[in-house]
Design a protein around this motif. Sequence first.
Motif, mmCIF file in Angstrom:
data_model
loop_
_atom_site.group_PDB
_atom_site.id
_atom_site.type_symbol
_atom_site.label_atom_id
_atom_site.label_comp_id
_atom_site.label_asym_id
_atom_site.label_seq_id
_atom_site.Cartn_x
_atom_site.Cartn_y
_atom_site.Cartn_z
ATOM 1 N N ARG A 21 0.856 -1.123 0.038
ATOM 2 C CA ARG A 21 0.056 -0.224 0.077
ATOM 3 C C ARG A 21 1.334 0.927 0.002
ATOM 4 O O ARG A 21 0.394 2.134 -0.475
ATOM 5 C CB ARG A 21 -0.764 0.164 1.769
ATOM 6 N N ALA A 22 1.867 1.036 0.981
ATOM 7 C CA ALA A 22 2.886 2.470 0.876
ATOM 8 C C ALA A 22 3.584 2.761 -0.710
ATOM 9 O O ALA A 22 3.465 3.584 -0.832
ATOM 10 C CB ALA A 22 3.921 2.039 1.714
ATOM 11 N N THR A 23 3.883 1.994 -1.398
ATOM 12 C CA THR A 23 4.334 2.327 -3.055
ATOM 13 C C THR A 23 3.790 2.077 -3.898
ATOM 14 O O THR A 23 3.637 2.576 -5.273
ATOM 15 C CB THR A 23 5.320 1.393 -3.027
ATOM 16 N N GLY A 24 1.950 1.638 -3.307
ATOM 17 C CA GLY A 24 1.099 2.102 -4.628
ATOM 18 C C GLY A 24 1.103 0.510 -5.691
ATOM 19 O O GLY A 24 0.187 0.306 -6.523
#
Length: 78
Positions: A21-24
Motif C-alpha cells: 500500500r505504501a508504494t502502490g
Amino acid sequence: SNDRVMVEGLNLVKKHQKPNRATGAEGAVVTQEASLHISNVAIFNATTQKADRVGYQVTEGVKTRVYKSNGESVAVAK
C-alpha cells in the motif's frame, strides 16, 4: 560467491510479489531470471554452433585450451 552466472533466457523462475500500500504496487506473479552454477554452463563453439567440452594441449612448452570436437584452440576473450 563468484561461482554463479546469469544466462539470458534460461532458468526463469516465478516470484510471487505481495501488494504494498505504501508504494502502490499491486500483487502479481513476476517471471525473472535466476542464477546458474558455473559448472552447469558449457562453452559455445562458434565453428560447430554447439556447446563443447574443452581439453588442454601442450605445444612447444605452451599450454593451450582446445575444443574436444574439432581440436581448434579456444579464443580467449579479454
